[in-house]
Design a protein around this motif. Structure first.
Motif, PDB file in Angstrom:
ATOM      1  N   LEU A 233       0.870  -1.173   0.000  1.00 42.95           N
ATOM      2  CA  LEU A 233       0.000   0.000   0.000  1.00 42.95           C
ATOM      3  C   LEU A 233       0.909   1.225   0.000  1.00 42.95           C
ATOM      4  CD1 LEU A 233      -2.643  -0.961   2.725  1.00 42.95           C
ATOM      5  CD2 LEU A 233      -3.035  -0.751   0.284  1.00 42.95           C
ATOM      6  N   PRO A 234       0.363   2.424  -0.080  1.00 46.14           N
ATOM      7  CA  PRO A 234       1.217   3.599   0.057  1.00 46.14           C
ATOM      8  C   PRO A 234       2.009   3.560   1.354  1.00 46.14           C
ATOM      9  CG  PRO A 234      -0.880   4.258  -0.842  1.00 46.14           C
ATOM     10  CD  PRO A 234      -1.002   2.802  -0.452  1.00 46.14           C
TER      11      PRO A 234
ATOM     12  N   LEU B 113      -0.860  -1.817  -4.617  1.00 45.74           N
ATOM     13  CA  LEU B 113      -2.224  -1.306  -4.673  1.00 45.74           C
ATOM     14  C   LEU B 113      -2.080   0.204  -4.855  1.00 45.74           C
ATOM     15  CD1 LEU B 113      -5.217  -1.794  -4.642  1.00 45.74           C
ATOM     16  CD2 LEU B 113      -5.166  -1.715  -2.152  1.00 45.74           C
ATOM     17  N   ASN B 114      -2.296   0.632  -6.069  1.00 43.08           N
ATOM     18  CA  ASN B 114      -1.999   2.005  -6.494  1.00 43.08           C
ATOM     19  C   ASN B 114      -3.162   2.943  -6.183  1.00 43.08           C
ATOM     20  OD1 ASN B 114      -0.559   4.094  -7.687  1.00 43.08           O
ATOM     21  ND2 ASN B 114      -1.308   3.621  -9.734  1.00 43.08           N
TER      22      ASN B 114
ATOM     23  N   GLY C 168      -3.453   6.917  -7.455  1.00 41.25           N
ATOM     24  CA  GLY C 168      -2.284   7.182  -8.298  1.00 41.25           C
ATOM     25  C   GLY C 168      -0.990   7.321  -7.523  1.00 41.25           C
ATOM     26  N   PHE C 169      -0.955   6.846  -6.277  1.00 39.60           N
ATOM     27  CA  PHE C 169       0.223   7.015  -5.424  1.00 39.60           C
ATOM     28  C   PHE C 169       1.498   6.497  -6.079  1.00 39.60           C
ATOM     29  CE2 PHE C 169       3.168   5.701  -2.073  1.00 39.60           C
ATOM     30  CZ  PHE C 169       3.237   6.848  -1.304  1.00 39.60           C
ATOM     31  N   TYR C 170       1.408   5.372  -6.770  1.00 40.02           N
ATOM     32  CA  TYR C 170       2.604   4.748  -7.358  1.00 40.02           C
ATOM     33  C   TYR C 170       2.791   5.061  -8.842  1.00 40.02           C
ATOM     34  CZ  TYR C 170       3.586   2.132  -3.091  1.00 40.02           C
ATOM     35  OH  TYR C 170       3.910   1.783  -1.795  1.00 40.02           O
ATOM     36  N   ASP C 171       2.066   6.018  -9.387  1.00 36.95           N
ATOM     37  CA  ASP C 171       2.225   6.365 -10.809  1.00 36.95           C
ATOM     38  C   ASP C 171       3.653   6.787 -11.132  1.00 36.95           C
ATOM     39  OD1 ASP C 171      -0.438   5.772 -11.200  1.00 36.95           O
ATOM     40  OD2 ASP C 171      -1.075   7.862 -11.479  1.00 36.95           O
TER      41      ASP C 171
ATOM     42  N   VAL D 180       0.462  -4.163 -10.693  1.00 40.34           N
ATOM     43  CA  VAL D 180       0.022  -2.833 -10.264  1.00 40.34           C
ATOM     44  C   VAL D 180      -1.455  -2.698 -10.614  1.00 40.34           C
ATOM     45  CG1 VAL D 180       0.372  -0.337 -10.442  1.00 40.34           C
ATOM     46  CG2 VAL D 180       2.329  -1.886 -10.722  1.00 40.34           C
ATOM     47  N   GLU D 181      -2.282  -2.530  -9.594  1.00 35.64           N
ATOM     48  CA  GLU D 181      -3.723  -2.368  -9.802  1.00 35.64           C
ATOM     49  C   GLU D 181      -4.243  -1.273  -8.883  1.00 35.64           C
ATOM     50  OE1 GLU D 181      -5.502  -3.698 -12.095  1.00 35.64           O
ATOM     51  OE2 GLU D 181      -4.238  -5.344 -12.783  1.00 35.64           O
ATOM     52  N   ASN D 182      -5.351  -0.649  -9.296  1.00 35.38           N
ATOM     53  CA  ASN D 182      -5.954   0.442  -8.536  1.00 35.38           C
ATOM     54  C   ASN D 182      -7.079  -0.011  -7.619  1.00 35.38           C
ATOM     55  OD1 ASN D 182      -4.292   2.164 -10.039  1.00 35.38           O
ATOM     56  ND2 ASN D 182      -5.846   2.413 -11.612  1.00 35.38           N
ATOM     57  N   ASP D 183      -7.515  -1.259  -7.770  1.00 35.18           N
ATOM     58  CA  ASP D 183      -8.690  -1.768  -7.067  1.00 35.18           C
ATOM     59  C   ASP D 183      -8.334  -3.066  -6.335  1.00 35.18           C
ATOM     60  OD1 ASP D 183     -11.762  -2.070  -6.779  1.00 35.18           O
ATOM     61  OD2 ASP D 183     -11.142  -3.934  -7.759  1.00 35.18           O
ATOM     62  N   VAL D 184      -8.820  -3.231  -5.122  1.00 31.02           N
ATOM     63  CA  VAL D 184      -8.511  -4.399  -4.295  1.00 31.02           C
ATOM     64  C   VAL D 184      -8.944  -5.700  -4.969  1.00 31.02           C
ATOM     65  CG1 VAL D 184      -9.033  -5.566  -2.122  1.00 31.02           C
ATOM     66  CG2 VAL D 184      -8.577  -3.123  -2.122  1.00 31.02           C
ATOM     67  N   THR D 185     -10.153  -5.749  -5.479  1.00 27.49           N
ATOM     68  CA  THR D 185     -10.668  -6.978  -6.088  1.00 27.49           C
ATOM     69  C   THR D 185      -9.857  -7.374  -7.320  1.00 27.49           C
ATOM     70  OG1 THR D 185     -12.873  -6.400  -5.282  1.00 27.49           O
ATOM     71  CG2 THR D 185     -12.748  -8.091  -6.985  1.00 27.49           C
TER      72      THR D 185
END
Length: 192
Positions: A103-104, A132-133, A136-139, A164-169
């Protein structure tokens, strides 16, 4: 199955980070996926652990003795393991886990992620490593990693190992379907 979480001992400035950590904890517990993490009661790591535990999930905290007071060890865990060093912490977390999610977070989060990803690159394990982006933390990191590939310091296959994904599921589905690439780290020396 257990997943190791690397994340900040701070909540960050935006509420969306803690909300995502809480959601991750809920989803892991609901999917019967155990959570292994750094053992603190604070920050994003504490939020994820509290959420997983509140939903009946397995939560294992691993914290070095010298951080017990500094990071406020989570004394509400059923399984809190106190070790002697950061090296032992990371080794035990890796041993207990079937994959890794970041996570961030700050330097510690990045260091932990890069270490387990390097181990995967070197063929020491075939476990998925993921970001888990949130928001956009890891952009910026993703852009930098693409630059590392372009400059010839990282093979594309090894870059692609990092999920790298933006959504938990979506992230959990990618972790479940992960296959380590059959590519070695070593670059052959050219003989002239």
């Amino acid at each position: 199955m257990r997943l190791c979480l690397f994340s900040g001992s701070s909540p960050g400035h935006l509420p969306i980070y803690a909300e995502a950590a809480t959601r991750l904890g809920h989803v892991l517990a609901d999917a019967n996926i155990g959570l292994v993490y750094g053992g603190a009661s604070v920050g994003l790591m504490g939020a994820a652990a509290d959420a997983a535990q509140a939903h009946g999930g397995e939560v294992i905290g691993v914290i070095p003795r010298f951080l017990v007071e500094k990071e406020v060890a989570h004394n509400g865990l059923q399984d809190l393991r106190i070790v002697d060093s950061m090296h032992q912490r990371k080794a035990l977390m890796a041993e207990l886990s079937d994959g890794f999610i970041a996570l961030p977070g700050g330097l510690g989060t990045l260091e932990e992620l890069f270490e387990v990803w390097t181990w995967a690159q070197l063929g020491q394990h075939a476990k998925p490593c993921a970001l888990l982006n949130i928001n956009g933390f890891y952009d910026g990191l993703s852009t930098f990693l693409d630059h590392v590939v372009a400059e010839g310091f990282l093979k594309q296959a090894h870059r692609d190992m990092l999920i790298v994904e933006n959504d938990v599921t979506t992230l959990l589905a990618a972790i479940e379907n992960y296959q380590a690439p059959p590519v070695t780290k070593w670059i052959k020396r050219e003989h002239t």
